[in-house]
Write a protein that holds these residues in place. Sequence first.
Motif, PDB file in Angstrom:
ATOM      1  N   CYS A 104       0.845  -1.192   0.000  1.00 50.74           N
ATOM      2  CA  CYS A 104       0.000   0.000   0.000  1.00 50.74           C
ATOM      3  C   CYS A 104       0.881   1.242   0.000  1.00 50.74           C
ATOM      4  CB  CYS A 104      -0.901  -0.009   1.222  1.00 50.74           C
ATOM      5  SG  CYS A 104      -1.829   1.511   1.442  1.00 50.74           S
ATOM      6  N   ARG A 152       0.179   4.132   0.969  1.00 52.36           N
ATOM      7  CA  ARG A 152      -0.049   4.920   2.173  1.00 52.36           C
ATOM      8  C   ARG A 152       0.541   4.245   3.411  1.00 52.36           C
ATOM      9  NH1 ARG A 152      -5.942   7.229   3.836  1.00 52.36           N
ATOM     10  NH2 ARG A 152      -5.403   7.799   5.963  1.00 52.36           N
ATOM     11  N   CYS A 153       0.358   2.918   3.523  1.00 49.40           N
ATOM     12  CA  CYS A 153       0.890   2.190   4.671  1.00 49.40           C
ATOM     13  C   CYS A 153       2.370   1.871   4.510  1.00 49.40           C
ATOM     14  CB  CYS A 153       0.148   0.877   4.869  1.00 49.40           C
ATOM     15  SG  CYS A 153      -1.627   1.014   5.028  1.00 49.40           S
ATOM     16  N   CYS A 178      -7.222  -0.806   0.386  1.00 44.75           N
ATOM     17  CA  CYS A 178      -6.285  -1.410   1.319  1.00 44.75           C
ATOM     18  C   CYS A 178      -7.110  -1.734   2.558  1.00 44.75           C
ATOM     19  CB  CYS A 178      -5.189  -0.385   1.622  1.00 44.75           C
ATOM     20  SG  CYS A 178      -4.247  -0.769   3.112  1.00 44.75           S
ATOM     21  N   THR A 223      -6.113  -2.268   5.425  1.00 50.66           N
ATOM     22  CA  THR A 223      -5.521  -1.693   6.629  1.00 50.66           C
ATOM     23  C   THR A 223      -5.928  -0.234   6.832  1.00 50.66           C
ATOM     24  OG1 THR A 223      -3.654  -3.188   6.381  1.00 50.66           O
ATOM     25  CG2 THR A 223      -3.326  -1.341   7.870  1.00 50.66           C
ATOM     26  N   CYS A 224      -5.767   0.584   5.786  1.00 49.55           N
ATOM     27  CA  CYS A 224      -6.081   2.010   5.923  1.00 49.55           C
ATOM     28  C   CYS A 224      -7.369   2.426   5.189  1.00 49.55           C
ATOM     29  CB  CYS A 224      -4.903   2.869   5.455  1.00 49.55           C
ATOM     30  SG  CYS A 224      -4.575   2.771   3.695  1.00 49.55           S
TER      31      CYS A 224
HETATM   32 ZN   LIG Z   1      -2.986   1.138   3.375  1.00 48.96          ZN
END
Ligand SMILES: [Zn+2]
Length: 102
Positions: free
Chosen positions: A72, A74-75, A95, A97-98
């Motif tokens: 990702c 961002r992550c 994603c 996660t985020c």
């Molecule tokens: Zn992410």
Amino acid sequence: MRIKKGDTVSVLTGKEKGKSGKVIKFFTDKQRVLIQGVNFVKRHTRQARQDKPGGILQKESPLHISNVAFVCPRCSKPVRLGAKFHADKSKVRICTTCQEVV
Ligand SMILES: [Zn+2]
């Protein structure tokens, strides 16, 4: 949701574990991806012509998609991909996660 060409992926298993790179080719039928700069294999080439010397050629070898994970942006780490549906029923990858659309 699946990985596609241009994605950055990280290798989860094997001798290239932990390495990451951009998907430069996707082999849909074989479910394999070719990752830039990852999983180099040495190919011994024979001298085919007088002007083309034989030798060792380094080339990326495709990895099975089950051995790689999407990274990702961002992550900045390997994550699981999910799917989200818009009101118009179009599907986007997110994603997990985020929750960012990737
Ligand atoms: Zn992410």
